[in-house]
Enzyme design. Sequence first.
Site, PDB file in Angstrom:
ATOM      1  N   GLY A 100     -26.867  18.987   0.361  1.00  0.00           N
ATOM      2  CA  GLY A 100     -26.850  19.685  -0.919  1.00  0.00           C
ATOM      3  C   GLY A 100     -25.916  19.038  -1.928  1.00  0.00           C
ATOM      4  O   GLY A 100     -25.996  19.308  -3.128  1.00  0.00           O
ATOM      5  N   GLY A 134     -23.450  20.913  -6.200  1.00  0.00           N
ATOM      6  CA  GLY A 134     -23.526  19.528  -5.732  1.00  0.00           C
ATOM      7  C   GLY A 134     -22.218  18.762  -5.831  1.00  0.00           C
ATOM      8  O   GLY A 134     -22.168  17.558  -5.568  1.00  0.00           O
ATOM      9  N   ARG A 198     -27.913  14.810  12.110  1.00  0.00           N
ATOM     10  CA  ARG A 198     -27.278  15.966  12.773  1.00  0.00           C
ATOM     11  C   ARG A 198     -28.263  16.660  13.708  1.00  0.00           C
ATOM     12  O   ARG A 198     -29.470  16.422  13.613  1.00  0.00           O
ATOM     13  CB  ARG A 198     -26.845  16.979  11.693  1.00  0.00           C
ATOM     14  CG  ARG A 198     -25.958  16.394  10.631  1.00  0.00           C
ATOM     15  CD  ARG A 198     -26.339  16.925   9.236  1.00  0.00           C
ATOM     16  NE  ARG A 198     -25.615  16.187   8.191  1.00  0.00           N
ATOM     17  CZ  ARG A 198     -24.422  16.524   7.745  1.00  0.00           C
ATOM     18  NH1 ARG A 198     -23.851  17.624   8.173  1.00  0.00           N
ATOM     19  NH2 ARG A 198     -23.817  15.793   6.833  1.00  0.00           N
ATOM     20  N   ASP A 268     -25.678  22.290  11.931  1.00  0.00           N
ATOM     21  CA  ASP A 268     -25.861  21.263  10.889  1.00  0.00           C
ATOM     22  C   ASP A 268     -24.600  20.415  10.740  1.00  0.00           C
ATOM     23  O   ASP A 268     -24.623  19.418  10.028  1.00  0.00           O
ATOM     24  CB  ASP A 268     -26.225  21.913   9.548  1.00  0.00           C
ATOM     25  CG  ASP A 268     -25.217  22.954   9.115  1.00  0.00           C
ATOM     26  OD1 ASP A 268     -24.967  23.901   9.885  1.00  0.00           O
ATOM     27  OD2 ASP A 268     -24.645  22.819   8.012  1.00  0.00           O
TER      28      ASP A 268
HETATM   29  P1  AMP Z   1     -21.155  23.163   4.992  1.00  0.00           P
HETATM   30  O1  AMP Z   1     -20.762  24.541   5.340  1.00  0.00           O
HETATM   31  O2  AMP Z   1     -20.168  22.432   4.103  1.00  0.00           O
HETATM   32  O3  AMP Z   1     -21.546  22.347   6.161  1.00  0.00           O
HETATM   33  O4  AMP Z   1     -22.441  23.268   4.050  1.00  0.00           O
HETATM   34  C1  AMP Z   1     -23.583  24.014   4.385  1.00  0.00           C
HETATM   35  C2  AMP Z   1     -24.708  23.683   3.435  1.00  0.00           C
HETATM   36  O5  AMP Z   1     -24.335  23.989   2.089  1.00  0.00           O
HETATM   37  C3  AMP Z   1     -25.125  22.224   3.425  1.00  0.00           C
HETATM   38  O6  AMP Z   1     -26.515  22.178   3.243  1.00  0.00           O
HETATM   39  C4  AMP Z   1     -24.398  21.671   2.237  1.00  0.00           C
HETATM   40  O7  AMP Z   1     -25.004  20.531   1.704  1.00  0.00           O
HETATM   41  C5  AMP Z   1     -24.447  22.834   1.273  1.00  0.00           C
HETATM   42  N1  AMP Z   1     -23.365  22.830   0.287  1.00  0.00           N
HETATM   43  C6  AMP Z   1     -22.048  23.085   0.506  1.00  0.00           C
HETATM   44  N2  AMP Z   1     -21.345  22.983  -0.643  1.00  0.00           N
HETATM   45  C7  AMP Z   1     -22.224  22.640  -1.605  1.00  0.00           C
HETATM   46  C8  AMP Z   1     -22.126  22.384  -3.012  1.00  0.00           C
HETATM   47  N3  AMP Z   1     -20.972  22.472  -3.663  1.00  0.00           N
HETATM   48  N4  AMP Z   1     -23.259  22.065  -3.679  1.00  0.00           N
HETATM   49  C9  AMP Z   1     -24.436  21.977  -3.040  1.00  0.00           C
HETATM   50  N5  AMP Z   1     -24.607  22.216  -1.737  1.00  0.00           N
HETATM   51  C10 AMP Z   1     -23.523  22.544  -1.018  1.00  0.00           C
HETATM   52 MG    MG Z   2     -22.187  20.628   6.539  1.00  0.00          MG
END
Ligand code: AMP
Ligand code: MG
Length: 513
Positions: A100, A134, A198, A268
């Site tokens: 993301g 993002g 992953r 993930d």
């Molecule tokens: P995480 O908990 O950091 O592993 O993220 C879980 C999901 O949320 C993944 O698909 C990330 O890419 C997405 N994500 C986390 N933070 C952001 C952000 N600021 N913008 C876009 N996607 C995000």
């Molecule tokens: Mg992640």
Amino acid sequence: MPKFNNRFIDQLPADPSRAAGTRQVEGAAYSFVEPTPVAAPRLLGWSNEMAAELGIDKPASGSAWLKALAGNELLPGMQPYAMAYGGHQFGHWAGQLGDGRAIALGEMLGESGKSWELQLKGAGPTPYSRTADGRAVLRSSLREFICSEAMHHLGVPTTRALSLVTTGDLVVRDMFYDGRPAAEPGAIVCRVAPSFIRFGNFQLPASRGDVQLLTQLVEYTIREHFPELDAKDPQSVLQWFTVVCERTAKMVVDWQCYGFVHGVMNTDNMSIHGLTIDYGPYGWLEPFDPGWTPNTTDAQGRRYSFGNQPGIAHWNLAQLGSALMLLGQDAELMQAALDSYRTVFDALYEQRFAAKLGIKDAKQAAPLLESLFSWIQQTETDYCLLFRNLAAALECDDPLEALAPAFYKPEEVTAELRGTITSWLNDWRAADDRPVADRQKEMNAANPLYVPRNYLAQQAIEAAERGDNSELETLLAVLKRPFEEQPGMERYAQRRPEWARDKAGCSALSCSS
Ligand code: AMP
Ligand code: MG
């Protein structure tokens, strides 16, 4: 000129859409996407080791590489994309997640002949951004940069970091999730790994019954990343799953040995290479407490606490295994492969902790370890310092004195507790008859003196937010030799100071990043 060999996108199906905005992406392993340019890139952190492997010189301001590391320009051969993956978050299937805010630039051939995927984290929205922006803030980016390099130097399997760039843009985050959003400096880390594939990459097509894509992904991964296996052999999926189980076991044993708590072990966030990946609200265990988690979001359930990590990794592997069952695997054989995680974990754990105690016979070390884990919970005791200082306790007249720097509340070390510890120390000293110097050598190579304690990272963040990166540089330099005493660097090898006990970023971490 950098050599790019973008195997993932060359060999796997792409999302046909290049439209902006978020969407469900089916039948494709990734989407092509361009990084969104930032206002004023400035290099804050640089890993000389990673750069040497990639053959990249430290980029001057305004250089093409600096622009590339900020997502402002592409170099010849770069073909940016975001991967599609799903995952179980906190035990529940969450559907499509995907990159993301991470955007791969491509795969590069290193000096060693290995291939490396370069990925910008915080480079702007992708089809997988859901409702988020993002982007990434400086504090979380600096934490990822410093910890992934520190883990590498500790010998823990991990993704790497090449660079940390501040963007000159502000990013708004509600850090405490209490309705008080604030603007913070933005940053981008360039992460590096053999791949960022992953468990969730396989789970997503499996959840949709997409056998074709799942088969392609599995064959690709085995062929390109596990060349010791034959992707065309019908047994290869089982063999590969066994290797993933073994590597994951090795990684989690390392975490337990050094007191690393990942904080968000969702599927993930589990690398198919058995690498530590996605540094978010991670933390380093300071007072020993198996129930400790740095992640404030997990404070209630403590699913990802220190003591739960080995079991959670097993649960995550079981989810990967069940996704692979769609390829017609034999259930009993897959179960046996999954069981190998426990066997490998237990054997390695026993062996590694025996080395931490400087005891040759692992069977003799096991009961001593068990009683140590009981008495160190009677008063707040620093996990890393306790193990490190045991080596000195081997030859001290008063071995308890050698352990003193590990106790957070010396007044709590009562006469009764002193008695318990003294008798343990006597048993432990007698448990191996090798010369003291040999035992100490083994222990000092197994017990780091310097780890990236949360408050040290926080100090580097606060300095960096003021535009001063000297603290980051010193910390990075110290963490390159975690097992060696470094004169003048004592302040990096101390238990967490009292002011940091309840300070945000020092013991409790928000997921907001
Ligand atoms: P995480 O908990 O950091 O592993 O993220 C879980 C999901 O949320 C993944 O698909 C990330 O890419 C997405 N994500 C986390 N933070 C952001 C952000 N600021 N913008 C876009 N996607 C995000
Ligand atoms: Mg992640």
